[in-house]
Design a protein around this motif. Structure first.
Motif, short mmCIF file in Angstrom:
data_model
loop_
_atom_site.label_atom_id
_atom_site.label_comp_id
_atom_site.label_asym_id
_atom_site.label_seq_id
_atom_site.Cartn_x
_atom_site.Cartn_y
_atom_site.Cartn_z
N THR A 1 -6.01 6.06 -11.89
CA THR A 1 -5.16 7.25 -12.25
C THR A 1 -5.46 8.67 -12.72
OG1 THR A 1 -4.06 5.07 -13.31
CG2 THR A 1 -3.24 7.25 -13.85
N SER A 2 -6.67 8.88 -13.26
CA SER A 2 -7.10 10.10 -13.29
C SER A 2 -7.43 10.91 -12.80
CB SER A 2 -9.30 9.63 -13.73
OG SER A 2 -8.85 9.24 -14.82
N GLU A 3 -7.10 10.66 -11.30
CA GLU A 3 -6.74 11.23 -9.73
C GLU A 3 -5.42 13.09 -10.38
OE1 GLU A 3 -9.16 12.55 -6.64
OE2 GLU A 3 -9.26 10.62 -7.91
N ARG B 1 -6.76 16.13 -11.27
CA ARG B 1 -7.15 16.87 -10.64
C ARG B 1 -6.35 17.06 -9.80
NH1 ARG B 1 -10.58 11.69 -11.09
NH2 ARG B 1 -12.41 12.16 -11.43
N LEU B 2 -5.48 16.05 -9.27
CA LEU B 2 -4.34 16.86 -8.59
C LEU B 2 -2.59 17.71 -9.16
CD1 LEU B 2 -2.90 13.42 -7.31
CD2 LEU B 2 -4.54 15.33 -5.84
N GLN C 1 -14.85 6.09 -14.81
CA GLN C 1 -13.93 7.30 -14.95
C GLN C 1 -12.77 7.03 -16.30
OE1 GLN C 1 -11.00 8.41 -11.43
NE2 GLN C 1 -12.93 7.69 -10.09
N LEU D 1 -2.18 4.72 -5.04
CA LEU D 1 -2.81 4.81 -6.42
C LEU D 1 -2.54 3.73 -6.59
CD1 LEU D 1 -4.19 6.84 -8.39
CD2 LEU D 1 -1.53 7.95 -9.29
N LYS E 1 -10.95 6.58 0.81
CA LYS E 1 -11.68 6.96 -0.57
C LYS E 1 -10.71 6.25 -2.14
CE LYS E 1 -11.84 10.31 -3.72
NZ LYS E 1 -11.57 12.52 -4.69
N ILE F 1 -9.50 5.78 -5.15
CA ILE F 1 -8.65 6.43 -6.37
C ILE F 1 -8.33 6.00 -7.93
CG2 ILE F 1 -8.16 8.47 -4.96
CD1 ILE F 1 -5.37 6.81 -4.92
#
Length: 570
Positions: free
Chosen positions: A159-161, A164-165, A306, A186, A155, A157
């Motif tokens: 920095t916006s992850e 969410r994390l 994103q 990342l 997948k 990914i």
């Protein structure tokens, strides 16, 4: 070139004791005498091992030097304070203005005819541009470039992850072990954030302002084309010195308007506003917060990156880069604005092509009708506030609910996950005293993580309001930059839990349902929170920082650019 028109000749062209001192100590580096007759090009470097986004700048500077030497100039690299967004406490925004002062005095006080600014991580770009504006020499920007898109278990990914994390940790869907396994995936190459966060927005800002060569914004940090661009930039700055093409010639009102419209089209960071206002204040261009709304209102979101969309900066590069985006904006841009390569912005993008309309949509068929930025007014923000509609939940853009108020960040951290906290999905989270003076430094805490008990119920967004900022990588229905901030004692400072607030983004308003009389009564009783800063730069900052709607610059740094030589002390 006649050496007398070179600014550096005030040092190296002198005779007697002064000339002897200036040249002699430089010659201990093995510099032959004839080099002192060439244009001296400063390379302002924000390399630091504490700024991971800029960790490749030592190498990048060497390619700038190649171009300077090729064009007949003489390069001199110098360091300035660097701001590592991911590591530095309490917030890098506190030190943006300090770095700008470092840059200004480093340029002004040294024998430099033109300067190349090497910047990447969020605050290094506006800080360097602000400082250079205050001296107004020929100046060109080279950004460090975005990192490669992260890859984890097949997948993509970015920095916006992180946000969410963080929510996943709270609702139990993510474990610390899973988080640790993603770290190296990342950030798998040098460069700044791979999404349209603040660093990428700043790179797009300088290209749309005309301060960099075409293509600067999107080339990945580790792509060989980044080095080619650095060398071409080194070559071009020498020509700019010969042409006396200064920052004030490039940074016209029309250039600022182009940048604002571009930022709306790309879904750029809300931090763009506060930085562009500060740059305008330094170069002497009249720009107001309301201009951002006027110029953004009819610009749709055409870049699908994103946090507002799906893709990453690497995808933008492959799709044609920012020049392809500018070409889509041809009908609205000021086409004749001059850029640092001596051509108009329209000449630069004339041959640009879009290779993937899933990433760069046509202007007439945008990725989203929601613009990237909106400016709000109301009785809790008399001087304005901002929101990023493209990253918000559409159903919350018109919302009325009761406030849940946190007096400061410590209060928020202590109570947000308490089972006793009276909050539901209709509530509006309000965080005070995280503005320029109140924190101090205006940290990126505006996109507050939602209460754990609501995350566990599947709630993913709520209206959130603060006088702080949020990371450009963040998302959600988040109202930011409330001005005047709580620490000044205005209406925002007297909001209480239970007050009913209405957000109406289409109408560009945010309003608390209290009478003017009630607000006045509360203000009379209130006592604004202040953070004591008894010494040093932080004391200077708290005494002189302006409000967010003015760019949060220090009041004594705005306006008055010029390149006068510092008086001799020898």
């Amino acid at each position: 070139m006649n050496k007398q028109i070179l600014r550096s000749s005030n040092w190296f062209g002198r005779t007697g004791k002064d000339g002897f001192i200036y040249r002699s100590w430089m010659k201990n580096n093995g510099i032959p005498d004839h080099e002192f007759k060439k244009p001296i090009i400063g390379i302002c470097n924000t390399w630091s091992e504490l700024t991971p986004c800029n960790s490749h700048f030592r190498d990048l500077a060497e390619y700038v030097k190649r171009g300077v030497l090729e064009a007949g100039g003489f390069p001199v690299e110098f360091p300035v304070m660097s701001l590592g967004e991911t590591l530095m406490k309490p917030t890098t925004m506190l030190f943006r203005n300090l770095v700008s002062m470092d840059v200004e005095e480093s340029i002004r006080g040294n024998p430099i005819d033109g300067v190349v600014l090497l910047c990447g991580c969020d605050k290094t770009t506006p800080a360097l541009v602000m400082g250079a504006c205050s001296v107004n020499l020929p100046t060109l920007v080279v950004s460090g470039g975005p990192m490669l898109t992260g890859k984890h278990k097949g997948k993509s990914i970015g920095t916006s992850e992180v946000w969410r994390l963080a929510a996943g940790l709270e609702d139990g869907s993510v474990t610390e072990e899973q988080l640790r396994s993603m770290e190296g995936d990342l950030c798998r190459s040098q460069g700044h954030c791979a999404v349209m966060g603040t660093a990428s927005s700043m790179a797009c800002m300088v290209e749309s302002l005309g301060l960099s060569l075409p293509g600067n914004a999107a080339i990945p940090a580790v792509d060989a084309h980044r080095k080619v661009l650095a060398q071409a930039s080194g070559y071009r700055i020498v020509e700019m010195v010969k042409e006396d093409l200064t920052l004030s010639t490039v940074l016209t009102r029309n250039a600022f308007e182009n940048a604002i419209m571009t930022n709306a089209a790309i879904g750029g960071s809300t931090n763009f506003i506060i930085h562009l206002l500060a740059i305008a204040g330094r170069i002497g261009v009249s720009l107001e917060l309301s201009d951002f709304d006027t110029l953004s209102k009819n610009i749709p979101l055409i870049v699908n990156l994103q946090p507002s969309g799906q893709f990453f900066m690497e995808d933008l590069y492959y799709a044609g880069g920012l020049q392809a985006v500018l070409k889509q904006l041809d009908a609205v841009l000021h086409k004749d604005t001059l850029t640092v390569n001596g051509k108009s912005i329209a000449e630069n993008y004339a041959a640009a092509e879009c290779y993937d309309d899933a990433v760069i949509a046509p202007f007439h068929k945008p990725f989203s009708d929601f613009t990237g930025l909106a400016v709000l007014k109301g009785n809790i923000c008399g001087d304005g506030a901002v929101i990023k509609p493209s990253a918000a939940s559409p159903q919350l853009l018109q919302h009325t609910g009761p406030a849940v108020v946190f007096e400061n960040i410590e209060d928020y951290k202590q109570r947000i996950n308490s089972e006793e906290l009276e909050v539901d999905a209709s509530s509006i989270l309000v965080l005070k005293n995280v503005g320029p003076k109140g924190y101090p430094g205006m940290p990126e805490v505006g996109n507050m993580t939602l209460p754990r008990k609501l995350l566990q119920q599947g709630i993913t967004d709520m209206v959130r309001i603060s006088d702080g900022r949020m990371s450009g990588t963040g998302f959600g229905t988040v109202v930011l930059h409330i001005s005047p901030e709580a620490a000044t004692g205005g209406n925002f400072s007297v909001l209480k839990t239970g007050d009913i607030i209405t957000l109406d983004v289409p109408a560009r308003t945010i309003h608390v349902h209290l009478s003017d009389e009630e607000l006045e009564k509360r203000r009379a009783k209130g006592q604004p929170q202040t953070m004591e800063a008894p010494r040093g730069y932080v004391h200077l900052y708290t005494q002189h920082v302006q409000q967010a709607h003015l760019g949060a610059d220090l009041d004594f740094l705005t306006g008055g650019s010029g390149s006068e030589v510092t008086k001799d002390s020898h």
